[in-house]
Design a protein around this motif. Structure first.
Motif, PDB file in Angstrom:
ATOM      1  N   SER A 289      -3.620 -10.023   9.753  1.00 33.72           N
ATOM      2  CA  SER A 289      -4.490  -8.922   9.334  1.00 33.72           C
ATOM      3  C   SER A 289      -3.890  -7.552   9.616  1.00 33.72           C
ATOM      4  O   SER A 289      -4.028  -6.631   8.811  1.00 33.72           O
ATOM      5  CB  SER A 289      -5.842  -9.052  10.031  1.00 33.72           C
ATOM      6  OG  SER A 289      -5.689  -9.052  11.448  1.00 33.72           O
ATOM      7  N   TYR A 292      -1.290  -6.789   7.006  1.00 35.05           N
ATOM      8  CA  TYR A 292      -1.967  -6.437   5.750  1.00 35.05           C
ATOM      9  C   TYR A 292      -2.539  -5.024   5.826  1.00 35.05           C
ATOM     10  O   TYR A 292      -2.373  -4.221   4.886  1.00 35.05           O
ATOM     11  CB  TYR A 292      -3.094  -7.439   5.481  1.00 35.05           C
ATOM     12  CG  TYR A 292      -4.000  -7.045   4.341  1.00 35.05           C
ATOM     13  CD1 TYR A 292      -3.711  -7.409   3.029  1.00 35.05           C
ATOM     14  CD2 TYR A 292      -5.147  -6.281   4.570  1.00 35.05           C
ATOM     15  CE1 TYR A 292      -4.535  -7.028   1.978  1.00 35.05           C
ATOM     16  CE2 TYR A 292      -5.978  -5.898   3.525  1.00 35.05           C
ATOM     17  CZ  TYR A 292      -5.672  -6.267   2.236  1.00 35.05           C
ATOM     18  OH  TYR A 292      -6.492  -5.872   1.202  1.00 35.05           O
ATOM     19  N   THR A 296      -1.533  -1.837   3.412  1.00 39.55           N
ATOM     20  CA  THR A 296      -2.596  -1.322   2.553  1.00 39.55           C
ATOM     21  C   THR A 296      -2.901   0.140   2.863  1.00 39.55           C
ATOM     22  O   THR A 296      -3.054   0.965   1.943  1.00 39.55           O
ATOM     23  CB  THR A 296      -3.869  -2.171   2.720  1.00 39.55           C
ATOM     24  OG1 THR A 296      -3.561  -3.536   2.406  1.00 39.55           O
ATOM     25  CG2 THR A 296      -4.970  -1.692   1.791  1.00 39.55           C
ATOM     26  N   MET A 310       4.269  -4.970  -0.885  1.00 39.86           N
ATOM     27  CA  MET A 310       3.625  -6.278  -0.765  1.00 39.86           C
ATOM     28  C   MET A 310       4.592  -7.393  -1.151  1.00 39.86           C
ATOM     29  O   MET A 310       4.802  -8.355  -0.393  1.00 39.86           O
ATOM     30  CB  MET A 310       2.390  -6.321  -1.662  1.00 39.86           C
ATOM     31  CG  MET A 310       1.784  -7.699  -1.852  1.00 39.86           C
ATOM     32  SD  MET A 310       0.438  -7.704  -3.058  1.00 39.86           S
ATOM     33  CE  MET A 310       1.333  -7.417  -4.602  1.00 39.86           C
ATOM     34  N   THR A 327      -1.472 -15.254   3.325  1.00 40.19           N
ATOM     35  CA  THR A 327      -1.512 -13.811   3.148  1.00 40.19           C
ATOM     36  C   THR A 327      -2.790 -13.375   2.458  1.00 40.19           C
ATOM     37  O   THR A 327      -3.239 -14.018   1.498  1.00 40.19           O
ATOM     38  CB  THR A 327      -0.294 -13.313   2.351  1.00 40.19           C
ATOM     39  OG1 THR A 327      -0.426 -11.899   2.112  1.00 40.19           O
ATOM     40  CG2 THR A 327      -0.142 -14.036   1.019  1.00 40.19           C
ATOM     41  N   TYR A 328      -3.360 -12.277   2.931  1.00 42.84           N
ATOM     42  CA  TYR A 328      -4.543 -11.701   2.295  1.00 42.84           C
ATOM     43  C   TYR A 328      -4.184 -11.053   0.954  1.00 42.84           C
ATOM     44  O   TYR A 328      -5.068 -10.702   0.183  1.00 42.84           O
ATOM     45  CB  TYR A 328      -5.189 -10.676   3.234  1.00 42.84           C
ATOM     46  CG  TYR A 328      -5.549 -11.291   4.563  1.00 42.84           C
ATOM     47  CD1 TYR A 328      -6.701 -12.053   4.708  1.00 42.84           C
ATOM     48  CD2 TYR A 328      -4.715 -11.147   5.673  1.00 42.84           C
ATOM     49  CE1 TYR A 328      -7.022 -12.647   5.923  1.00 42.84           C
ATOM     50  CE2 TYR A 328      -5.024 -11.738   6.890  1.00 42.84           C
ATOM     51  CZ  TYR A 328      -6.176 -12.492   7.009  1.00 42.84           C
ATOM     52  OH  TYR A 328      -6.484 -13.089   8.208  1.00 42.84           O
ATOM     53  N   PHE A 329      -2.898 -10.915   0.695  1.00 36.60           N
ATOM     54  CA  PHE A 329      -2.422 -10.396  -0.586  1.00 36.60           C
ATOM     55  C   PHE A 329      -2.322 -11.485  -1.651  1.00 36.60           C
ATOM     56  O   PHE A 329      -1.829 -11.217  -2.759  1.00 36.60           O
ATOM     57  CB  PHE A 329      -1.030  -9.777  -0.427  1.00 36.60           C
ATOM     58  CG  PHE A 329      -0.986  -8.464   0.296  1.00 36.60           C
ATOM     59  CD1 PHE A 329      -1.673  -7.361  -0.180  1.00 36.60           C
ATOM     60  CD2 PHE A 329      -0.216  -8.323   1.450  1.00 36.60           C
ATOM     61  CE1 PHE A 329      -1.604  -6.138   0.475  1.00 36.60           C
ATOM     62  CE2 PHE A 329      -0.138  -7.099   2.105  1.00 36.60           C
ATOM     63  CZ  PHE A 329      -0.841  -6.007   1.622  1.00 36.60           C
TER      64      PHE A 329
END
Length: 341
Positions: A289, A292, A296, A310, A327-329
């Motif tokens: 997190s 990320y 971001t 990214m 990954t949150y991406f």
């Protein structure tokens, strides 16, 4: 002769047999010699769950990331599957009223994770489901294990984790991912799964999980940032250590792990590389997190090209030897890789 022209004339006479720039002269040439590639099939999407219906609640410290009610999660996961994302990893935000000292809700077959597994299996059967085995979303003190006095007790925790794993497997989990870092938990979970007829359920062990400062936004997302008593350095790894990671990975593979994970990701690419070189086992990295949030935030402030950063960050995991990345991406990266905005 003008002395200023001498370096230019000398350069003009220069003849090099090796000119690495020739292989970089155009996009097609660069693609032709590219050593590593990032594919949608490399991406695992971590997703946060919350009670209720038709809820999509933003996580303030992770712009663009949400907590989903089960019905909303199913819709979002259907989109992920349509993009080609092969698996999702589920993490619950448990109602504080359901958290206690012994993590009772972790064993409830009707808890958020179990209900989500059942709903996803019914609606999106083609996507893999990874469930987190740890007690921190369910304990009132925010630790991954049972707390007795000031000590996180190992063996009593492992007994609960094994039961939690079976509960999740019964709900439809495909991969059990113990993230607790208790000693011996992989063997206990493997034995418990096999005894209940879940021999084909895989284990992805968080084998080298460090006591990192990069987890803050995740703890916001699951609601433990304000409840955690003390820290987790007695069971998560010291960021200074590298050889220890190899010992941890070796133990988990011996105990029956099918895959291993290094967490966090980019600050520990050296660990990923060492694990892959030594064990040649499926090795995953978790772009956590904090990683990320930094990319971001920098993008939102106009300091970096967010999409390029990214994709570059994710490619770095592949270059280090990772089989895939949590990954949150995941959805954004999948759209970018497929040319879909």
């Amino acid at each position: 002769m003008n002395d200023a022209r001498k370096p230019l004339e000398a350069a003009a006479r220069l003849s090099l047999l090796q000119r690495p720039r020739r292989n970089r002269k155009s996009e097609w040439a660069r693609r032709l010699v590219r050593e590593n590639a990032l594919e949608v099939s490399d991406l695992i999407w971590p997703l946060f769950l919350i009670d209720g219906s038709d809820r999509r609640e933003p996580v303030s410290s992770m712009p663009g990331v949400f907590r989903y009610s089960v019905d909303a999660a199913v819709e979002a996961i259907a989109d992920a599957a349509a993009l080609g994302v092969p698996a999702v990893a589920l993490f619950p935000y448990t109602d504080p009223d359901l958290r206690d000292e012994i993590a009772s809700a972790a064993l409830d077959p009707e808890n958020l994770v179990c209900r989500a597994c059942q709903a996803i299996k019914s609606a999106v059967p083609g996507i893999g489901i990874i469930t987190d085995v740890a007690l921190d979303p369910y304990t009132s003190h925010g630790h991954d294990g049972l707390l007795v006095g000031d000590e996180i007790v190992n063996d009593a925790t492992v007994a609960v984790l094994a039961r939690q794993a079976v509960t999740q497997a019964r709900a439809g989990a495909d991969i059990i991912a113990p993230s607790d870092m208790m000693d011996g938990r992989v063997e206990a979970i493997r034995n418990a799964l096999d005894a209940e007829g879940f021999e084909n359920v895989q284990i992805m062990s968080y084998a080298a999980k460090y006591a990192s400062a990069f987890y803050g936004p995740f703890r916001d997302a699951i609601g433990t940032s304000k409840t955690l008593r003390g820290d987790k350095r007695t069971y998560q790894m010291d960021p200074a250590n590298s050889d220890e990671a190899l010992r941890e990975v070796g133990l988990d593979l011996e105990q029956g792990a099918d895959m291993v994970m290094v967490k966090p990701g980019m600050p520990y690419l050296d660990i990923v590389r060492r694990v892959v070189d030594v064990y040649r086992a499926p090795t995953f990295a978790y772009q956590v997190s904090g990683e990320y949030a930094m990319i971001t935030a920098a993008s939102q402030n106009g300091w970096i090209d967010g999409e390029r950063a990214m994709l570059e960050s994710l490619l770095a995991f592949k270059r280090a030897g990772a089989s895939g990345v949590l990954t949150y991406f995941a959805l954004s990266a999948a759209r970018a890789l497929q040319g879909r905005k």
